[in-house]
Write a protein that holds these residues in place. Structure first.
Motif, PDB file in Angstrom:
ATOM      1  N   GLY A   1       0.842  -1.263  -0.063  1.00 45.94           N
ATOM      2  CA  GLY A   1       0.083   0.138  -0.026  1.00 45.94           C
ATOM      3  C   GLY A   1       0.932   1.177   0.013  1.00 45.94           C
ATOM      4  O   GLY A   1       0.422   2.232  -0.208  1.00 45.94           O
ATOM      5  N   GLU A   2       2.094   1.155   0.291  1.00 48.23           N
ATOM      6  CA  GLU A   2       2.964   2.280   0.329  1.00 48.23           C
ATOM      7  C   GLU A   2       3.780   2.535  -0.749  1.00 48.23           C
ATOM      8  O   GLU A   2       3.466   3.744  -1.581  1.00 48.23           O
ATOM      9  CB  GLU A   2       3.906   2.169   1.716  1.00 48.23           C
ATOM     10  N   CYS A   3       4.192   1.659  -1.439  1.00 47.65           N
ATOM     11  CA  CYS A   3       5.238   1.841  -2.643  1.00 47.65           C
ATOM     12  C   CYS A   3       4.738   1.079  -3.869  1.00 47.65           C
ATOM     13  O   CYS A   3       5.321   1.375  -4.772  1.00 47.65           O
ATOM     14  CB  CYS A   3       6.611   1.533  -2.222  1.00 47.65           C
ATOM     15  N   GLY A   4       3.820   0.212  -3.803  1.00 48.68           N
ATOM     16  CA  GLY A   4       3.124  -0.492  -4.878  1.00 48.68           C
ATOM     17  C   GLY A   4       3.689  -1.741  -5.381  1.00 48.68           C
ATOM     18  O   GLY A   4       3.321  -2.394  -6.227  1.00 48.68           O
ATOM     19  N   LYS A   5       4.759  -1.990  -4.716  1.00 49.75           N
ATOM     20  CA  LYS A   5       5.626  -3.536  -5.085  1.00 49.75           C
ATOM     21  C   LYS A   5       4.685  -4.462  -4.853  1.00 49.75           C
ATOM     22  O   LYS A   5       3.909  -4.577  -3.945  1.00 49.75           O
ATOM     23  CB  LYS A   5       6.803  -3.605  -4.281  1.00 49.75           C
ATOM     24  N   VAL A   6       4.709  -5.609  -5.578  1.00 48.98           N
ATOM     25  CA  VAL A   6       3.806  -6.705  -5.558  1.00 48.98           C
ATOM     26  C   VAL A   6       4.545  -7.887  -4.919  1.00 48.98           C
ATOM     27  O   VAL A   6       5.724  -8.166  -5.598  1.00 48.98           O
ATOM     28  CB  VAL A   6       3.260  -7.174  -7.014  1.00 48.98           C
ATOM     29  N   TYR A   7       3.988  -8.590  -4.074  1.00 47.45           N
ATOM     30  CA  TYR A   7       4.577  -9.867  -3.452  1.00 47.45           C
ATOM     31  C   TYR A   7       3.758 -10.977  -3.617  1.00 47.45           C
ATOM     32  O   TYR A   7       2.579 -11.188  -3.890  1.00 47.45           O
ATOM     33  CB  TYR A   7       4.959  -9.660  -2.091  1.00 47.45           C
ATOM     34  N   GLU A   8       4.358 -12.173  -3.761  1.00 47.85           N
ATOM     35  CA  GLU A   8       3.743 -13.693  -4.036  1.00 47.85           C
ATOM     36  C   GLU A   8       3.172 -14.192  -3.130  1.00 47.85           C
ATOM     37  O   GLU A   8       2.088 -15.035  -3.123  1.00 47.85           O
ATOM     38  CB  GLU A   8       4.511 -14.534  -4.647  1.00 47.85           C
ATOM     39  N   SER A   9       3.143 -13.637  -1.654  1.00 49.80           N
ATOM     40  CA  SER A   9       2.657 -14.180  -0.698  1.00 49.80           C
ATOM     41  C   SER A   9       2.089 -12.906   0.545  1.00 49.80           C
ATOM     42  O   SER A   9       2.829 -11.934   0.306  1.00 49.80           O
ATOM     43  CB  SER A   9       3.217 -15.231   0.173  1.00 49.80           C
ATOM     44  N   LYS A  10       1.289 -13.002   1.398  1.00 48.75           N
ATOM     45  CA  LYS A  10       1.323 -12.118   2.534  1.00 48.75           C
ATOM     46  C   LYS A  10       2.200 -11.979   3.318  1.00 48.75           C
ATOM     47  O   LYS A  10       2.608 -10.911   3.835  1.00 48.75           O
ATOM     48  CB  LYS A  10      -0.240 -12.513   3.224  1.00 48.75           C
ATOM     49  N   ARG A  11       2.883 -13.284   3.748  1.00 46.57           N
ATOM     50  CA  ARG A  11       4.035 -13.272   4.399  1.00 46.57           C
ATOM     51  C   ARG A  11       5.136 -12.459   4.140  1.00 46.57           C
ATOM     52  O   ARG A  11       5.784 -11.568   4.616  1.00 46.57           O
ATOM     53  CB  ARG A  11       4.609 -14.824   4.778  1.00 46.57           C
ATOM     54  N   LYS A  12       5.424 -12.566   2.470  1.00 46.89           N
ATOM     55  CA  LYS A  12       6.655 -11.576   2.052  1.00 46.89           C
ATOM     56  C   LYS A  12       5.990 -10.152   2.152  1.00 46.89           C
ATOM     57  O   LYS A  12       7.005  -9.365   2.361  1.00 46.89           O
ATOM     58  CB  LYS A  12       6.915 -12.182   0.716  1.00 46.89           C
ATOM     59  N   LEU A  13       4.935  -9.844   1.771  1.00 52.40           N
ATOM     60  CA  LEU A  13       4.503  -8.336   2.124  1.00 52.40           C
ATOM     61  C   LEU A  13       4.672  -8.044   3.322  1.00 52.40           C
ATOM     62  O   LEU A  13       5.154  -6.758   3.782  1.00 52.40           O
ATOM     63  CB  LEU A  13       3.073  -8.385   1.503  1.00 52.40           C
ATOM     64  N   TYR A  14       4.332  -8.730   4.344  1.00 53.37           N
ATOM     65  CA  TYR A  14       4.409  -8.545   5.715  1.00 53.37           C
ATOM     66  C   TYR A  14       5.630  -8.125   6.076  1.00 53.37           C
ATOM     67  O   TYR A  14       6.273  -7.067   6.815  1.00 53.37           O
ATOM     68  CB  TYR A  14       3.806  -9.619   6.620  1.00 53.37           C
ATOM     69  N   HIS A  15       6.880  -9.078   5.554  1.00 59.67           N
ATOM     70  CA  HIS A  15       8.092  -8.570   5.999  1.00 59.67           C
ATOM     71  C   HIS A  15       8.584  -7.533   5.049  1.00 59.67           C
ATOM     72  O   HIS A  15       9.493  -6.826   5.952  1.00 59.67           O
ATOM     73  CB  HIS A  15       9.142 -10.027   5.263  1.00 59.67           C
ATOM     74  N   HIS A  16       8.287  -7.242   4.186  1.00 57.05           N
ATOM     75  CA  HIS A  16       8.426  -6.031   3.318  1.00 57.05           C
ATOM     76  C   HIS A  16       8.212  -4.820   4.214  1.00 57.05           C
ATOM     77  O   HIS A  16       8.802  -3.920   4.243  1.00 57.05           O
ATOM     78  CB  HIS A  16       8.064  -6.076   1.707  1.00 57.05           C
ATOM     79  N   ASN A  17       6.965  -4.796   4.596  1.00 61.60           N
ATOM     80  CA  ASN A  17       6.478  -3.537   5.354  1.00 61.60           C
ATOM     81  C   ASN A  17       7.313  -3.383   6.523  1.00 61.60           C
ATOM     82  O   ASN A  17       7.559  -2.164   6.787  1.00 61.60           O
ATOM     83  CB  ASN A  17       5.122  -3.956   5.570  1.00 61.60           C
ATOM     84  N   ARG A  18       7.627  -4.507   7.248  1.00 57.96           N
ATOM     85  CA  ARG A  18       8.426  -4.277   8.312  1.00 57.96           C
ATOM     86  C   ARG A  18      10.024  -3.831   8.191  1.00 57.96           C
ATOM     87  O   ARG A  18      10.246  -2.962   8.977  1.00 57.96           O
ATOM     88  CB  ARG A  18       8.721  -5.790   9.142  1.00 57.96           C
ATOM     89  N   VAL A  19      10.349  -4.353   7.024  1.00 63.03           N
ATOM     90  CA  VAL A  19      11.808  -3.781   6.844  1.00 63.03           C
ATOM     91  C   VAL A  19      11.866  -2.487   6.019  1.00 63.03           C
ATOM     92  O   VAL A  19      12.700  -1.411   6.340  1.00 63.03           O
ATOM     93  CB  VAL A  19      12.444  -4.958   5.961  1.00 63.03           C
ATOM     94  N   ALA A  20      11.063  -2.342   4.968  1.00 70.15           N
ATOM     95  CA  ALA A  20      11.034  -1.052   4.250  1.00 70.15           C
ATOM     96  C   ALA A  20      10.333   0.164   4.710  1.00 70.15           C
ATOM     97  O   ALA A  20      10.777   1.155   4.349  1.00 70.15           O
ATOM     98  CB  ALA A  20      10.689  -1.334   2.877  1.00 70.15           C
ATOM     99  N   HIS A  21       9.237  -0.188   5.292  1.00 66.68           N
ATOM    100  CA  HIS A  21       8.500   1.075   5.787  1.00 66.68           C
ATOM    101  C   HIS A  21       8.254   1.094   7.342  1.00 66.68           C
ATOM    102  O   HIS A  21       7.569   1.666   7.863  1.00 66.68           O
ATOM    103  CB  HIS A  21       7.040   1.088   5.067  1.00 66.68           C
ATOM    104  N   ARG A  22       9.153   0.050   8.079  1.00 64.39           N
ATOM    105  CA  ARG A  22       9.053   0.091   9.428  1.00 64.39           C
ATOM    106  C   ARG A  22       7.628  -0.114  10.150  1.00 64.39           C
ATOM    107  O   ARG A  22       7.390   0.542  11.162  1.00 64.39           O
ATOM    108  CB  ARG A  22       9.902   1.344  10.080  1.00 64.39           C
ATOM    109  N   MET A  23       6.874  -0.803   9.510  1.00 57.43           N
ATOM    110  CA  MET A  23       5.444  -1.149  10.092  1.00 57.43           C
ATOM    111  C   MET A  23       5.356  -2.477  10.716  1.00 57.43           C
ATOM    112  O   MET A  23       6.062  -3.557  10.224  1.00 57.43           O
ATOM    113  CB  MET A  23       4.322  -1.034   9.043  1.00 57.43           C
ATOM    114  N   LEU A  24       4.520  -2.352  11.764  1.00 51.55           N
ATOM    115  CA  LEU A  24       4.401  -3.662  12.321  1.00 51.55           C
ATOM    116  C   LEU A  24       2.945  -4.403  12.096  1.00 51.55           C
ATOM    117  O   LEU A  24       2.002  -3.838  11.958  1.00 51.55           O
ATOM    118  CB  LEU A  24       4.675  -3.652  13.924  1.00 51.55           C
TER     119      LEU A  24
END
Length: 115
Positions: A92-115
């Motif tokens: 929702g922040e940068c528009g990158k697409v991930y193949e699973s919710k788990r990978k999107l969750y990890h991306h958000n934690r690392v790239a956008h510092r979201m929990l």
């Protein structure tokens, strides 16, 4: 996808439960009568003196959404009736697409510092 009705029929017959057939000896369900005959030959007719396993009859698994008879209801609903197809979990922040919710969750934690 199929260039003839014959190919579509062959696909449906091989890949989907078209004509559910129940083994009267062990209560196992097969996609079609041909697979049931093969099962009987390979399992029940190999050794006539062998003790035959008797399974309790399986609960019918009918999809409440499309009324299709399936072997694994949970997998069917996840694969066929999910709103987001696999590989389409956009950030929702940068528009990158991930193949699973788990990978999107990890991306958000690392790239956008979201929990």
């Amino acid at each position: 996808i199929f260039d003839s009705s014959r190919k579509l029929y062959s696909h449906n017959y091989a890949a989907h439960i078209v004509d559910p057939s129940l083994c009267d000896i062990c209560s196992q369900v097969f996609k079609n009568p041909s697979m049931l005959r093969s099962h009987r030959r390979q399992v029940h007719e190999k050794d006539p003196n062998a003790v035959k396993k008797v399974r309790p009859p399986p609960d019918p698994k009918v999809c409440p959404i499309c009324a299709k008879v399936v072997r694994k209801l949970g997998s069917h609903i996840k694969d066929v009736h999910t709103e987001t197809p696999p590989g389409h979990h956009p950030c929702g922040e940068c528009g990158k697409v991930y193949e699973s919710k788990r990978k999107l969750y990890h991306h958000n934690r690392v790239a956008h510092r979201m929990l």
